[in-house]
Design a protein around this motif. Structure first.
Motif, short mmCIF file in Angstrom:
data_model
loop_
_atom_site.label_atom_id
_atom_site.label_comp_id
_atom_site.label_asym_id
_atom_site.label_seq_id
_atom_site.Cartn_x
_atom_site.Cartn_y
_atom_site.Cartn_z
N GLY A 80 1.05 -1.22 -0.08
CA GLY A 80 -0.08 -0.16 0.07
C GLY A 80 0.73 1.23 0.16
N ASP A 81 0.08 2.36 0.15
CA ASP A 81 0.90 3.71 0.07
C ASP A 81 1.19 3.78 1.81
OD1 ASP A 81 1.59 6.05 0.57
OD2 ASP A 81 -0.12 7.47 -0.06
N LEU A 82 2.37 3.21 2.25
CA LEU A 82 2.78 3.21 3.60
C LEU A 82 3.40 4.53 4.05
CD1 LEU A 82 4.38 -0.26 3.72
CD2 LEU A 82 2.02 0.42 3.72
N ASN A 83 3.68 5.20 2.98
CA ASN A 83 3.94 6.72 3.44
C ASN A 83 5.49 6.94 3.87
OD1 ASN A 83 2.84 9.12 2.39
ND2 ASN A 83 0.73 8.51 3.38
N TYR A 84 6.11 6.11 4.33
CA TYR A 84 7.52 6.12 4.70
C TYR A 84 8.49 7.13 3.74
CZ TYR A 84 6.30 2.92 8.43
OH TYR A 84 5.91 2.28 9.45
N ARG A 85 9.07 8.01 4.26
CA ARG A 85 9.93 8.90 3.52
C ARG A 85 11.32 8.94 3.64
NH1 ARG A 85 5.73 12.76 2.08
NH2 ARG A 85 3.90 11.74 2.53
N LEU A 86 12.18 9.75 3.07
CA LEU A 86 13.57 9.97 3.23
C LEU A 86 14.03 10.82 4.49
CD1 LEU A 86 14.32 9.89 -0.56
CD2 LEU A 86 14.27 8.02 0.75
N TYR A 87 15.28 10.20 5.11
CA TYR A 87 16.01 11.03 5.99
C TYR A 87 16.68 11.83 5.23
CZ TYR A 87 13.97 8.29 9.80
OH TYR A 87 13.01 7.55 10.71
N LEU A 88 16.47 12.69 4.32
CA LEU A 88 17.48 13.34 3.62
C LEU A 88 16.95 14.81 2.76
CD1 LEU A 88 20.16 12.66 2.12
CD2 LEU A 88 18.96 11.72 0.24
N GLU A 89 17.56 15.60 2.86
CA GLU A 89 17.12 16.75 2.39
C GLU A 89 16.79 16.91 1.01
OE1 GLU A 89 20.11 20.21 2.96
OE2 GLU A 89 19.84 20.02 5.22
N ASP A 90 15.72 17.68 0.51
CA ASP A 90 15.18 17.60 -0.86
C ASP A 90 16.41 17.63 -1.96
OD1 ASP A 90 12.63 17.78 -2.46
OD2 ASP A 90 13.91 19.28 -3.30
N LYS A 91 17.08 18.62 -1.84
CA LYS A 91 18.22 18.95 -2.92
C LYS A 91 19.23 17.69 -3.08
CE LYS A 91 21.46 21.63 -0.09
NZ LYS A 91 22.30 22.80 -0.30
N HIS A 92 19.41 16.90 -2.05
CA HIS A 92 20.35 15.69 -1.95
C HIS A 92 19.78 14.52 -2.53
CE1 HIS A 92 23.58 17.84 -0.09
NE2 HIS A 92 22.73 18.25 1.02
N ALA A 93 18.21 14.35 -2.18
CA ALA A 93 17.63 13.30 -2.63
C ALA A 93 17.46 13.57 -4.19
CB ALA A 93 16.08 13.47 -2.17
N ARG A 94 17.10 14.80 -4.73
CA ARG A 94 17.02 14.88 -6.18
C ARG A 94 18.05 14.68 -6.69
NH1 ARG A 94 12.01 17.74 -7.42
NH2 ARG A 94 10.86 18.09 -5.43
N ASN A 95 19.32 14.95 -5.99
CA ASN A 95 20.76 14.72 -6.97
C ASN A 95 20.88 13.17 -7.13
OD1 ASN A 95 23.36 15.50 -7.95
ND2 ASN A 95 24.29 14.85 -5.81
N LEU A 96 20.68 12.42 -6.17
CA LEU A 96 20.91 10.94 -6.11
C LEU A 96 19.94 10.23 -7.16
CD1 LEU A 96 21.02 10.00 -2.52
CD2 LEU A 96 23.05 9.89 -4.28
N ILE A 97 18.59 11.10 -7.27
CA ILE A 97 17.69 10.51 -8.28
C ILE A 97 18.26 10.70 -9.82
CG2 ILE A 97 15.43 10.88 -9.07
CD1 ILE A 97 14.45 11.54 -6.24
N ARG A 98 18.80 12.24 -9.91
CA ARG A 98 19.37 12.39 -11.36
C ARG A 98 20.61 11.42 -11.78
NH1 ARG A 98 18.41 17.87 -9.84
NH2 ARG A 98 20.56 18.00 -8.71
N LYS A 99 21.19 10.80 -10.63
CA LYS A 99 22.30 9.96 -11.07
C LYS A 99 21.54 8.45 -10.91
CE LYS A 99 25.81 12.74 -8.44
NZ LYS A 99 26.78 12.57 -7.47
N GLN A 100 20.37 8.35 -10.81
CA GLN A 100 19.69 6.98 -10.71
C GLN A 100 20.44 6.01 -9.67
OE1 GLN A 100 18.72 4.81 -14.40
NE2 GLN A 100 18.01 7.14 -15.29
#
Length: 509
Positions: free
Chosen positions: A341-361
């Motif tokens: 389901g939508d368990l809604n657990y998030r990341l212990y990480l600031e938004d900009k750092h999370a998006r940087n890792l996403i860009r790098k896949q």
């Protein structure tokens, strides 16, 4: 008759005694008549044993040679594999009608078809006050079930539009039929969420032949339950219904949203038995929020769902499986459990750092900051449960205006668009032995601000034969059972054979 998985030593001793005494008697008769020149050498069971233990002998059904293992006459316990597809999707309050029509083929992956499809949805209605505290409206659930049916059955579904939430009781006393009871009631009391699917005046019986092969639909709806926006739909291939006993289908919903008891958050669960194996499917929508401490609220709701989920049992004989075992009442009482389901657990990480890792896949690097992973490692929730490797992008939150990108973060937030750090909110976990995950992925359907997630499993199903305990006798070499006539109840002299002695002994236990 009580059955055991291993054959007690008394069977071994009786068989050995019968073989040896029978052949000694024939030798003595031949010697007495002077025909000892044509006597065939007698054999002893000692000569064919394969090393049994002193107290009990393990069973082994493999091979055709007679061995101590193949002399086990308890009802055979075999295992078969089922392919189980589990999917979860938060549809953001949108209903698949008109211009919002959506194609589910990519998500359900019918090219690699499963035996069972278990689909969990969240927010199938907007989480407005009227929807949360008002009477349940099954119309949206009907539309989703119809869409699923058309997808699974190649657009030729004959699902009854007036009763989409058809759920089978246990098979009737006649093995030729299953009975589906279609609940026409639209009222769901959040204070009494357990549904035992018993007969009442609002239910209409539809009988479906199990043994016929001319089905227009390949998949049948076997369970469906809605609580506000949380919805579960379970479909089973008709061949499974034909081949195996599917029984004790039960549903339960637990509301743990506002004030801990409203249905904007919570779970709907389905329990069933397939032959001798019990399965439980739990679709959940947990508390939202990415502030520090919000994960604790989610953990608490998981604990509440475990505590308050109870599958009812009535007093009819169909509430027992073929081994007379009680059907599980709780989630953890089942053999195989899937929680999604939508368990809604998030990341212990600031938004900009999370998006940087996403860009790098860099999914592995990003997963190191995943809240649910941390809770699993530290035993805060789902202790002992498993989740497959996440090798796909976060599934939430996509922009409502540009569906192929995440919603804006930081200072670039558009008017009316919530700031959200991307996260893997949509998850699939499992618990129990005999489960293997084949894939774990997301689909690219741009219908919602979430991407649907799916996992394909194989799971072992224990098959308990209800046939005679002597079912495996056909694997014996006939000349070994009786040198001349094979498997007969008595020989030509009226003396009991192995089969007749075993039948008498097993029936007496």
């Amino acid at each position: 008759m009580e059955v055991h998985k291993k054959m007690p030593i008394r069977y071994y001793r009786r068989l050995r005694s019968w073989f040896n005494s029978s052949n000694i008697k024939k030798e003595d008769d031949a010697n007495h008549n002077g025909n000892n020149n044509n006597i065939k050498p007698s054999f002893s069971l000692y000569e064919i044993e394969d090393g049994g233990e002193e107290d009990e002998i393990d069973g082994d059904y493999g091979g055709g040679d007679l061995s101590l293992g193949s002399l086990e006459f308890d009802p055979c316990i075999l295992t078969n594999k089922l392919r189980v597809f589990v999917g979860t999707w938060n549809v953001a309050g949108r209903s698949p009608i008109g211009s919002l029509a959506v194609d589910l083929e990519d998500w359900l992956n019918l090219k690699d078809a499963a035996d069972i499809y278990v689909l969990g949805f969240q927010e199938i209605v907007p989480l407005k006050t009227l929807n949360v505290i008002g009477a349940e409206d099954q119309a949206v659930a009907t539309r989703w079930n119809n869409l699923i049916a058309k997808t699974l059955n190649n657009k030729t579904c004959e699902l009854c539009s007036s009763c989409p939430n058809s759920t089978p009781l246990s098979p009737s006393s006649c093995d030729n039929y299953y009975y589906y009871y279609c609940n026409h009631s639209n009222v769901d009391d959040n204070n009494n969420n357990n549904n035992s699917l018993q007969n009442d005046s609002n239910k209409e019986c539809c009988r479906i032949n199990r043994r016929g092969n001319n089905y227009s639909n390949e998949y049948a709806l076997v369970a469906s339950k809605k609580m506000v926006g949380v919805f579960i739909s379970v479909w089973m291939n008709r061949k499974v219904l034909q081949k195996w006993r599917v029984s004790n289908v039960r549903v339960c919903s637990v509301a743990c949203g506002v004030m801990g008891y409203l249905g904007n958050k919570g779970s709907v669960a389905v329990s069933m038995s397939i032959e001798g194996t019990s399965l439980c499917f739990v679709a959940a929508h947990l508390a939202s929020g990415e502030k520090k401490g919000d994960e604790g609220r989610r953990n608490h709701q998981v604990a509440e769902i475990f505590r308050r989920t109870c599958f009812p049992r009535n007093t009819t004989k169909d509430d027992y499986d073929i081994n007379n075992h009680h059907h599980p009442l709780t989630i953890l009482g089942h053999d195989r459990i899937f929680w999604f389901g939508d368990l809604n657990y998030r990341l212990y990480l600031e938004d900009k750092h999370a998006r940087n890792l996403i860009r790098k896949q860099d999914w592995k690097g990003l997963h190191e900051f995943d809240q649910l992973q941390k809770e699993l490692e530290e035993g805060g929730v789902f202790e002992g449960w498993k989740e497959g490797n996440i090798e796909f992008a976060p599934t939430y939150k996509y922009s409502s205006s540009i569906s192929n990108r995440y919603c804006a973060g930081g200072l670039h937030t558009k008017s009316g668009e919530k700031q959200r750090t991307p996260a893997w909110c949509d998850r699939i976990l499992w618990y129990g032995k005999g489960i293997e995950q084949l894939h774990y992925t997301r689909s690219e359907i741009t219908f919602s601000d979430h991407r649907p997630v799916s996992a394909l499993f194989t799971t072992h199903i224990e098959i308990n034969s209800s046939a005679t305990p002597l079912l495996q006798l056909h694997k014996f070499q006939p000349t070994l059972l009786h040198p001349t006539h094979g498997v007969n109840k008595e020989d030509e002299d009226g003396n009991p054979t192995l089969l007749s002695l075993l039948t008498k002994d097993v029936q007496a236990c």
